[in-house]
Write an enzyme that holds these catalytic residues in place. Structure first.
Site, PDB file in Angstrom:
ATOM      1  N   THR A 129      65.951 -36.267 -47.094  1.00 14.88           N
ATOM      2  CA  THR A 129      65.892 -35.670 -45.759  1.00 14.88           C
ATOM      3  C   THR A 129      64.900 -36.410 -44.872  1.00 14.88           C
ATOM      4  O   THR A 129      65.170 -36.636 -43.692  1.00 14.88           O
ATOM      5  CB  THR A 129      65.516 -34.176 -45.848  1.00 14.88           C
ATOM      6  OG1 THR A 129      66.431 -33.528 -46.743  1.00 14.88           O
ATOM      7  CG2 THR A 129      65.592 -33.507 -44.496  1.00 14.88           C
ATOM      8  N   CYS A 130      63.780 -36.803 -45.422  1.00 14.16           N
ATOM      9  CA  CYS A 130      62.787 -37.550 -44.635  1.00 14.16           C
ATOM     10  C   CYS A 130      63.362 -38.879 -44.177  1.00 14.16           C
ATOM     11  O   CYS A 130      63.229 -39.271 -43.015  1.00 14.16           O
ATOM     12  CB  CYS A 130      61.519 -37.772 -45.452  1.00 14.16           C
ATOM     13  SG  CYS A 130      60.714 -36.248 -45.995  1.00 14.16           S
TER      14      CYS A 130
END
Length: 165
Positions: free
Chosen positions: A59-60
């Site tokens: 996600t990052c």
């Protein structure tokens, strides 16, 4: 403290994001070339602070990629991607991904950014890392938008953040 989750499991930050309308706190963060960057280095520009735990998570990495795409079209705006990753890991990621439109900054040296912006996680497996959050600062250094993402595995609301620019 912000009550957030990691895959539905409750965790907390040391506080809450700065209030909209307040002045952005100065910071000292390390760039991938190991230089030190401060808020004043971006004076007169709109600033998107894309804050996250680690670029080595899906996600990052997705948030960095998405802001990299969007940043190319933004006028007088910089996107600062901030984590506690070592600058070497940030540089490796950007090189491998062809990331050129955002600026990677690390809070590894002191952790003061995480404390000043109150995004440091206090408990759980990500303790001491940053939560996922967006803070937008206008050209005058005022905070005009914030988002504390409720579950760390979720992406931020890019559309809302970009509308605040």
């Amino acid at each position: 403290m912000a009550n957030i989750t990691l895959k539905g499991n409750a965790i907390n930050t040391i506080g809450t994001l700065p209030k909209t309308g307040s002045k952005a706190a100065d910071f000292k963060l390390t760039a991938v070339d190991l230089s030190v960057k401060n808020l004043k280095d971006y004076a007169g520009k709109k600033i998107i602070l894309n804050i996250f735990p680690s670029v080595d998570t899906g996600t990052c990495a997705a948030s960095v990629r998405e802001f990299n795409k969007k940043a190319a079209d933004l006028k007088n705006t910089v996107v600062l991607c901030i984590s506690k990753d070592l600058p070497f890991a940030q540089a490796r990621f950007c090189g491998a991904e062809g990331i050129e439109n955002v600026i990677m900054l690390s809070d590894f040296a002191t952790g003061s950014f995480g404390k000043d912006y109150e995004v440091e996680i206090t408990n759980g497996p990500l303790a001491h890392l940053h939560s996922r959050a967006i803070v937008i600062v206008d050209e005058n250094g005022n905070i005009v938008y914030t988002e504390q993402v409720p579950d760390i595995v979720d992406e931020p609301n890019y559309e809302a953040a970009l509308k605040a620019i």
